[in-house]
Design a protein around this motif. Structure first.
Motif, PDB file in Angstrom:
ATOM      1  N   ARG A 266     -12.736 -41.729 -27.005  1.00 45.02           N
ATOM      2  CA  ARG A 266     -12.837 -43.056 -26.367  1.00 45.02           C
ATOM      3  C   ARG A 266     -13.145 -44.132 -27.395  1.00 45.02           C
ATOM      4  NH1 ARG A 266     -13.254 -44.065 -21.095  1.00 45.02           N
ATOM      5  NH2 ARG A 266     -14.902 -45.615 -21.272  1.00 45.02           N
TER       6      ARG A 266
ATOM      7  N   ASP B 108     -15.277 -43.406 -16.281  1.00 41.60           N
ATOM      8  CA  ASP B 108     -14.658 -44.116 -15.167  1.00 41.60           C
ATOM      9  C   ASP B 108     -14.380 -45.575 -15.503  1.00 41.60           C
ATOM     10  OD1 ASP B 108     -17.440 -44.486 -15.309  1.00 41.60           O
ATOM     11  OD2 ASP B 108     -17.579 -45.060 -13.203  1.00 41.60           O
ATOM     12  N   TRP B 109     -14.819 -46.040 -16.666  1.00 39.31           N
ATOM     13  CA  TRP B 109     -14.475 -47.389 -17.120  1.00 39.31           C
ATOM     14  C   TRP B 109     -13.172 -47.305 -17.908  1.00 39.31           C
ATOM     15  CZ3 TRP B 109     -19.670 -49.718 -19.393  1.00 39.31           C
ATOM     16  CH2 TRP B 109     -20.604 -49.835 -18.355  1.00 39.31           C
ATOM     17  N   ALA B 110     -12.127 -47.929 -17.405  1.00 35.27           N
ATOM     18  CA  ALA B 110     -10.820 -47.868 -18.055  1.00 35.27           C
ATOM     19  C   ALA B 110     -10.879 -48.522 -19.437  1.00 35.27           C
ATOM     20  CB  ALA B 110      -9.767 -48.556 -17.197  1.00 35.27           C
TER      21      ALA B 110
ATOM     22  N   HIS C  89      -9.689 -52.095 -19.515  1.00 38.57           N
ATOM     23  CA  HIS C  89     -10.659 -53.031 -18.946  1.00 38.57           C
ATOM     24  C   HIS C  89     -11.773 -53.323 -19.954  1.00 38.57           C
ATOM     25  CE1 HIS C  89     -12.806 -54.336 -14.970  1.00 38.57           C
ATOM     26  NE2 HIS C  89     -12.937 -55.223 -15.933  1.00 38.57           N
TER      27      HIS C  89
ATOM     28  N   ASN D 175     -18.090 -48.004  -9.642  1.00 40.63           N
ATOM     29  CA  ASN D 175     -17.376 -48.424 -10.840  1.00 40.63           C
ATOM     30  C   ASN D 175     -17.365 -49.941 -11.003  1.00 40.63           C
ATOM     31  OD1 ASN D 175     -14.578 -49.424 -11.989  1.00 40.63           O
ATOM     32  ND2 ASN D 175     -14.973 -47.460 -12.969  1.00 40.63           N
TER      33      ASN D 175
END
Length: 349
Positions: free
Chosen positions: A216, A181-183, A186, A150
């Motif tokens: 998303r 998995d990329w917030a 962030h 990540n």
């Protein structure tokens, strides 16, 4: 075999072996401590020489001949340089640091670390190449965005946005939306300085109801406060859409003209939609909506009751006196308790 195990020589050799292993462990620990101390001393020596030079470059360009960065000092340089460029208070200071990095070959050995270095070296190289806006490392960084790790992948994405935001938006938006998995927080922080480049790809993704990773895209649109069209939000609020899509659309609904399409969701079978609709009503609702929120104070789901109470307390056209009168007239004990809690929370702010 039993006779051998009980033989005095066997026991003696076991004892000698144990002592030898203990001594070996002691020597290994001593070596590791010595190595750590030596590396610490080497880094301190490097910092004593380079920190004043780099700090002075934050104020003005460095005209003196710079010392050479030895092979074993490259990681020290990258660590210090990245710390300082993040604290640069002006474009001029950042450009001075970039000029120094190029002059000592940091771009060249960062590219080598990127492809052949250990994990820490790779991460430092990624950060450096992003700050350097190094186009020569583009393909290698794109490859890193697909890594399973990540931290490696998202830092590579950040570096590419720094190098060329428009090209990154065109090439990497699908990957950005696919990497769960990329917030979101962030990614939003990475895109904030370059949100204009990503506006069109994100809005296009949000315009297609059946697009993969639509939720998303909507969460990023919310985080970046991008202007989604009235028609697009209406389409997203349709009751036949998936629950997560409706919730994401409610989160970005800020126009009172959407109220006729939001109000029906106060009776949605999914409590998450009811709670989010209540929250939106508290933000953009009108006087008649007070009577729509009151029944939700007795909802079977605690979170719906809580959101309805928060909305009633926070709605701009109701005074505290009116809210307290409303609470006192409620017949449901749980509704009164929830509204009392929301009133107490507001009074502590």
């Amino acid at each position: 075999m039993p006779d051998l195990l009980s033989h005095p020589l066997f026991a003696a050799w076991i004892g000698i072996g144990a002592i030898a292993l203990s001594l070996l462990l002691i020597l290994l620990l001593a070596y590791l401590r010595f190595s750590l101390r030596r590396r610490t001393q080497a880094e301190r020596s490097f910092l004593a020489s380079w920190r004043p030079l780099l700090l002075s470059s934050l104020q003005s360009s460095v005209a003196t001949v710079l010392p050479m960065v030895a092979r074993h000092e490259r990681i020290y340089f990258l660590k210090l340089w990245n710390q300082l460029i993040r604290s640069a208070s002006s474009n001029e200071a950042a450009e001075n640091l970039i000029a120094i990095a190029y002059s000592v070959g940091a771009d060249r050995y960062s590219r080598r670390f990127l492809t052949r270095g250990k994990r820490v070296e790779c991460l430092l190289a990624t950060l450096t190449l992003g700050h350097l806006r190094d186009h020569a490392s583009w393909d290698a960084l794109v490859l890193q965005t697909m890594a399973a790790d990540n931290a490696t992948s998202i830092h590579a994405f950040q570096a590419l946005v720094q190098i060329d935001a428009a090209a990154a938006a065109q090439q990497l938006t699908p990957l950005m939306l696919a990497r769960n998995d990329w917030a979101i927080a962030h990614i939003a922080g990475i895109l904030q300085p370059a949100h204009a480049a990503f506006m069109l790809p994100l809005l296009e993704a949000a315009d297609e109801i059946r697009a993969a990773h639509l939720v998303r895209a909507l969460r990023l649109i919310e985080a970046l406060q991008l202007p989604l069209s009235h028609a697009a939000i209406l389409k997203l609020l349709d009751k036949d859409n998936d629950t997560d899509i409706i919730i994401a659309a409610l989160r970005i609904a800020n126009d009172a003209s959407l109220l006729p399409y939001i109000r029906p969701h106060l009776q949605h079978p999914d409590w998450r939609v009811r709670g989010q609709a209540a929250k939106v009503i508290g933000r953009i609702g009108e006087h008649p909506d007070v009577n729509r929120l009151i029944p939700l104070l007795a909802d079977a789901e605690w979170w719906v009751r809580y959101r309805a109470a928060q909305s009633l307390v926070g709605i701009p056209f109701l005074s505290m006196t009116e809210i307290e009168l409303l609470r006192n007239n409620l017949s449901d004990r749980f509704a009164r308790d929830m509204l009392s809690q929301a009133i107490a929370e507001r009074q502590t702010l």
